[in-house]
Motif scaffolding. Sequence first.
Motif, PDB file in Angstrom:
ATOM      1  N   GLN A   1      55.520  70.410  14.459  1.00  0.00           N
ATOM      2  CA  GLN A   1      54.339  70.601  13.640  1.00  0.00           C
ATOM      3  C   GLN A   1      53.758  69.254  13.247  1.00  0.00           C
ATOM      4  O   GLN A   1      54.485  68.345  12.853  1.00  0.00           O
ATOM      5  N   LEU A   2      52.441  69.162  13.382  1.00  0.00           N
ATOM      6  CA  LEU A   2      51.689  68.014  12.877  1.00  0.00           C
ATOM      7  C   LEU A   2      50.673  68.573  11.894  1.00  0.00           C
ATOM      8  O   LEU A   2      49.772  69.318  12.289  1.00  0.00           O
ATOM      9  N   VAL A   3      50.840  68.235  10.628  1.00  0.00           N
ATOM     10  CA  VAL A   3      49.997  68.820   9.589  1.00  0.00           C
ATOM     11  C   VAL A   3      49.111  67.745   8.993  1.00  0.00           C
ATOM     12  O   VAL A   3      49.590  66.853   8.278  1.00  0.00           O
ATOM     13  N   GLY A   4      47.845  67.844   9.289  1.00  0.00           N
ATOM     14  CA  GLY A   4      46.886  66.881   8.782  1.00  0.00           C
ATOM     15  C   GLY A   4      46.374  67.270   7.408  1.00  0.00           C
ATOM     16  O   GLY A   4      46.260  68.463   7.092  1.00  0.00           O
ATOM     17  N   SER A   5      46.042  66.266   6.609  1.00  0.00           N
ATOM     18  CA  SER A   5      45.493  66.511   5.282  1.00  0.00           C
ATOM     19  C   SER A   5      44.677  65.299   4.840  1.00  0.00           C
ATOM     20  O   SER A   5      44.701  64.256   5.501  1.00  0.00           O
ATOM     21  N   GLY A   6      43.955  65.468   3.739  1.00  0.00           N
ATOM     22  CA  GLY A   6      43.210  64.352   3.166  1.00  0.00           C
ATOM     23  C   GLY A   6      41.726  64.361   3.444  1.00  0.00           C
ATOM     24  O   GLY A   6      40.987  63.510   2.945  1.00  0.00           O
ATOM     25  N   GLY A   7      41.278  65.298   4.248  1.00  0.00           N
ATOM     26  CA  GLY A   7      39.850  65.383   4.520  1.00  0.00           C
ATOM     27  C   GLY A   7      39.084  65.874   3.308  1.00  0.00           C
ATOM     28  O   GLY A   7      39.667  66.270   2.303  1.00  0.00           O
ATOM     29  N   GLY A   8      37.762  65.835   3.411  1.00  0.00           N
ATOM     30  CA  GLY A   8      36.937  66.308   2.310  1.00  0.00           C
ATOM     31  C   GLY A   8      35.509  65.836   2.448  1.00  0.00           C
ATOM     32  O   GLY A   8      35.087  65.377   3.514  1.00  0.00           O
ATOM     33  N   LEU A   9      34.782  65.973   1.356  1.00  0.00           N
ATOM     34  CA  LEU A   9      33.373  65.573   1.294  1.00  0.00           C
ATOM     35  C   LEU A   9      33.271  64.257   0.530  1.00  0.00           C
ATOM     36  O   LEU A   9      33.811  64.136  -0.577  1.00  0.00           O
ATOM     37  N   VAL A  10      32.569  63.305   1.122  1.00  0.00           N
ATOM     38  CA  VAL A  10      32.420  62.001   0.490  1.00  0.00           C
ATOM     39  C   VAL A  10      31.015  61.478   0.768  1.00  0.00           C
ATOM     40  O   VAL A  10      30.403  61.859   1.779  1.00  0.00           O
ATOM     41  N   GLN A  11      30.519  60.643  -0.105  1.00  0.00           N
ATOM     42  CA  GLN A  11      29.193  60.059   0.090  1.00  0.00           C
ATOM     43  C   GLN A  11      29.270  58.871   1.047  1.00  0.00           C
ATOM     44  O   GLN A  11      30.329  58.259   1.238  1.00  0.00           O
ATOM     45  N   THR A  12      28.142  58.556   1.636  1.00  0.00           N
ATOM     46  CA  THR A  12      28.051  57.375   2.495  1.00  0.00           C
ATOM     47  C   THR A  12      28.565  56.142   1.750  1.00  0.00           C
ATOM     48  O   THR A  12      28.227  55.921   0.589  1.00  0.00           O
ATOM     49  N   GLY A  13      29.402  55.388   2.452  1.00  0.00           N
ATOM     50  CA  GLY A  13      29.993  54.200   1.848  1.00  0.00           C
ATOM     51  C   GLY A  13      31.323  54.453   1.173  1.00  0.00           C
ATOM     52  O   GLY A  13      32.021  53.504   0.785  1.00  0.00           O
ATOM     53  N   GLY A  14      31.689  55.704   1.045  1.00  0.00           N
ATOM     54  CA  GLY A  14      32.943  56.053   0.397  1.00  0.00           C
ATOM     55  C   GLY A  14      34.150  55.915   1.307  1.00  0.00           C
ATOM     56  O   GLY A  14      34.037  55.485   2.462  1.00  0.00           O
ATOM     57  N   SER A  15      35.298  56.293   0.774  1.00  0.00           N
ATOM     58  CA  SER A  15      36.556  56.167   1.505  1.00  0.00           C
ATOM     59  C   SER A  15      37.359  57.457   1.438  1.00  0.00           C
ATOM     60  O   SER A  15      37.241  58.227   0.480  1.00  0.00           O
ATOM     61  N   LEU A  16      38.147  57.659   2.463  1.00  0.00           N
ATOM     62  CA  LEU A  16      39.122  58.743   2.509  1.00  0.00           C
ATOM     63  C   LEU A  16      40.365  58.235   3.212  1.00  0.00           C
ATOM     64  O   LEU A  16      40.277  57.337   4.059  1.00  0.00           O
ATOM     65  N   ARG A  17      41.482  58.853   2.898  1.00  0.00           N
ATOM     66  CA  ARG A  17      42.723  58.535   3.601  1.00  0.00           C
ATOM     67  C   ARG A  17      43.305  59.826   4.164  1.00  0.00           C
ATOM     68  O   ARG A  17      43.669  60.728   3.406  1.00  0.00           O
ATOM     69  N   LEU A  18      43.364  59.903   5.462  1.00  0.00           N
ATOM     70  CA  LEU A  18      43.968  61.054   6.119  1.00  0.00           C
ATOM     71  C   LEU A  18      45.461  60.810   6.313  1.00  0.00           C
ATOM     72  O   LEU A  18      45.894  59.680   6.544  1.00  0.00           O
ATOM     73  N   SER A  19      46.209  61.890   6.235  1.00  0.00           N
ATOM     74  CA  SER A  19      47.641  61.851   6.499  1.00  0.00           C
ATOM     75  C   SER A  19      47.986  62.901   7.539  1.00  0.00           C
ATOM     76  O   SER A  19      47.304  63.929   7.649  1.00  0.00           O
ATOM     77  N   CYS A  20      49.039  62.650   8.277  1.00  0.00           N
ATOM     78  CA  CYS A  20      49.529  63.611   9.262  1.00  0.00           C
ATOM     79  C   CYS A  20      51.045  63.621   9.157  1.00  0.00           C
ATOM     80  O   CYS A  20      51.702  62.638   9.530  1.00  0.00           O
ATOM     81  N   ALA A  21      51.586  64.696   8.632  1.00  0.00           N
ATOM     82  CA  ALA A  21      53.025  64.820   8.444  1.00  0.00           C
ATOM     83  C   ALA A  21      53.637  65.508   9.663  1.00  0.00           C
ATOM     84  O   ALA A  21      53.204  66.595  10.053  1.00  0.00           O
ATOM     85  N   ALA A  22      54.625  64.873  10.248  1.00  0.00           N
ATOM     86  CA  ALA A  22      55.248  65.390  11.463  1.00  0.00           C
ATOM     87  C   ALA A  22      56.613  65.988  11.175  1.00  0.00           C
ATOM     88  O   ALA A  22      57.360  65.482  10.330  1.00  0.00           O
ATOM     89  N   SER A  23      56.922  67.060  11.866  1.00  0.00           N
ATOM     90  CA  SER A  23      58.246  67.668  11.785  1.00  0.00           C
ATOM     91  C   SER A  23      58.594  68.267  13.137  1.00  0.00           C
ATOM     92  O   SER A  23      57.710  68.565  13.945  1.00  0.00           O
ATOM     93  N   GLY A  24      59.896  68.429  13.370  1.00  0.00           N
ATOM     94  CA  GLY A  24      60.350  69.035  14.616  1.00  0.00           C
ATOM     95  C   GLY A  24      60.392  68.089  15.790  1.00  0.00           C
ATOM     96  O   GLY A  24      60.612  68.528  16.925  1.00  0.00           O
ATOM     97  N   LEU A  25      60.191  66.807  15.557  1.00  0.00           N
ATOM     98  CA  LEU A  25      60.275  65.815  16.614  1.00  0.00           C
ATOM     99  C   LEU A  25      60.813  64.513  16.032  1.00  0.00           C
ATOM    100  O   LEU A  25      60.802  64.308  14.817  1.00  0.00           O
TER     101      LEU A  25
END
Length: 121
Positions: free
Chosen positions: A3-27
């Motif tokens: 499993q690869l479970v992504g998270s951290g997405g969302g709505l942000v204004q131009t110039g803003g920041s986000l941090r995506l994460s991907c948690a891995a299991s089973g490998l």
Amino acid sequence: QVQLVGSGGGLVQTGGSLRLSCAASGLTFSTYAMGWFRQAPGKEREVVATITWTGGDTDYADSVKGRFTISRDNAKRTLYLQMNSLKPEDTSVYYCAARHRSTRSAVYDYWGQGTQVTVSS
């Protein structure tokens, strides 16, 4: 079961920041090169950034160089994508993917479910 479970997405204004994460299991995460990809409606999937299984080398699409940073924490079995100075054209579904270090082709073995990033103008 991998499993690869992504998270951290969302709505942000131009110039803003986000941090995506991907948690891995089973490998054995530390033996896989990882990548972030994105696909916008009506467009082909494109690679955003990749990182080797050791984390020693990274590569970026020209469109995100200098703004995005890919990293990994093998102890936590987690992949990250720090996205700064976001632009409306970065709006897309972002996917993480894993490719075993022994894989000779560029084909990734496993894919996450995707996380939506929307950048408002």
